[in-house]
Design a protein around this motif. Sequence first.
Motif, PDB file in Angstrom:
ATOM      1  N   THR A   6       6.754  79.381 -54.001  1.00 33.57           N
ATOM      2  CA  THR A   6       6.764  80.571 -53.211  1.00 33.57           C
ATOM      3  C   THR A   6       5.441  81.286 -53.702  1.00 33.57           C
ATOM      4  O   THR A   6       4.506  80.799 -54.082  1.00 33.57           O
ATOM      5  CB  THR A   6       7.791  81.662 -53.875  1.00 33.57           C
ATOM      6  N   ASP A  22       6.839  85.610 -49.406  1.00 33.66           N
ATOM      7  CA  ASP A  22       7.387  84.825 -48.632  1.00 33.66           C
ATOM      8  C   ASP A  22       8.815  84.792 -48.784  1.00 33.66           C
ATOM      9  O   ASP A  22       9.380  85.309 -49.867  1.00 33.66           O
ATOM     10  CB  ASP A  22       6.929  83.542 -48.467  1.00 33.66           C
ATOM     11  N   LEU A 158      -0.854  86.476 -47.505  1.00 40.56           N
ATOM     12  CA  LEU A 158       0.412  85.732 -47.437  1.00 40.56           C
ATOM     13  C   LEU A 158       0.320  84.707 -46.263  1.00 40.56           C
ATOM     14  O   LEU A 158       0.735  83.699 -46.381  1.00 40.56           O
ATOM     15  CB  LEU A 158       1.773  86.685 -47.175  1.00 40.56           C
ATOM     16  N   THR A 159      -0.324  85.018 -45.140  1.00 38.89           N
ATOM     17  CA  THR A 159      -0.377  84.296 -43.984  1.00 38.89           C
ATOM     18  C   THR A 159      -1.184  83.088 -44.393  1.00 38.89           C
ATOM     19  O   THR A 159      -0.948  81.926 -43.762  1.00 38.89           O
ATOM     20  CB  THR A 159      -0.820  85.047 -42.797  1.00 38.89           C
ATOM     21  N   ALA A 162       0.813  80.810 -46.623  1.00 37.03           N
ATOM     22  CA  ALA A 162       1.850  80.028 -45.725  1.00 37.03           C
ATOM     23  C   ALA A 162       1.020  78.785 -44.939  1.00 37.03           C
ATOM     24  O   ALA A 162       2.135  77.918 -44.704  1.00 37.03           O
ATOM     25  CB  ALA A 162       2.460  81.013 -44.813  1.00 37.03           C
ATOM     26  N   THR A 168       5.611  77.926 -49.147  1.00 42.89           N
ATOM     27  CA  THR A 168       5.301  79.122 -48.592  1.00 42.89           C
ATOM     28  C   THR A 168       5.686  79.205 -47.015  1.00 42.89           C
ATOM     29  O   THR A 168       5.025  78.478 -46.418  1.00 42.89           O
ATOM     30  CB  THR A 168       3.995  79.733 -49.199  1.00 42.89           C
ATOM     31  N   ASN A 169       6.550  80.160 -46.637  1.00 48.94           N
ATOM     32  CA  ASN A 169       6.822  80.150 -45.396  1.00 48.94           C
ATOM     33  C   ASN A 169       6.236  81.580 -44.730  1.00 48.94           C
ATOM     34  O   ASN A 169       5.534  82.218 -45.519  1.00 48.94           O
ATOM     35  CB  ASN A 169       8.166  79.957 -44.963  1.00 48.94           C
ATOM     36  N   HIS A 170       6.492  81.677 -43.426  1.00 49.03           N
ATOM     37  CA  HIS A 170       5.722  83.032 -42.918  1.00 49.03           C
ATOM     38  C   HIS A 170       7.036  84.123 -42.666  1.00 49.03           C
ATOM     39  O   HIS A 170       6.648  85.089 -41.855  1.00 49.03           O
ATOM     40  CB  HIS A 170       5.419  82.671 -41.282  1.00 49.03           C
ATOM     41  N   PHE A 172       8.089  87.204 -44.359  1.00 49.40           N
ATOM     42  CA  PHE A 172       7.544  88.084 -45.342  1.00 49.40           C
ATOM     43  C   PHE A 172       8.144  88.965 -45.556  1.00 49.40           C
ATOM     44  O   PHE A 172       8.954  89.685 -44.370  1.00 49.40           O
ATOM     45  CB  PHE A 172       5.991  88.440 -45.084  1.00 49.40           C
TER      46      PHE A 172
END
Length: 177
Positions: A6, A22, A158-159, A162, A168-170, A172
């Motif tokens: 994460t 994320d 975070l972007t 990711a 980590t994904n998008h 949020f």
Amino acid sequence: MSIKSTTVVAIAHNGKIAIGADGQATMGATVAKNNVRKIRKLNEGRVVAGFAGSTADAFTLLERFEEKLSAYGGNMKRAAIELAKDWRTDRFLRRLEAMMIAAGKDEILIISGTGDVLEPDNQIAAIGSGAMYAQSAALALKKHATHLSAEEMVRESLTVAADICIYTNHNFIIEVL
């Protein structure tokens, strides 16, 4: 303690604190869920905490942290120190694998099971597998994109994480104090 799976980042900027994470949960190398809420409001919304690590362990720690906040009249730093003490010394808690970022209106803290309660430099905190990517982006944004809000900086950080970190994904979730 190195936690993967994460990214959580908090930034204080222009009188606001934003914390975001994320939504990806993994089991080994497989995505198990893509919309986990890793940010929680505590103490009637005056504190926001984000976690990285085992979800069950993190929920246990969030509950304990909320109890400490209540016991110490909402004093976030004191509650964090007492949680870290318990976490390090209690036979059950000592086995929990998670980390937390807690944010109040005036401060950001990183709390770990090794007894650490850290006030991060530059008013930026990041934990999880994408932490270094998010932290690097946050440092650059705070230095060069001062027109952005704390929330926008968290989203951009975070972007970046990711885009690079496979854990980590998008999706949020971001909260602002």
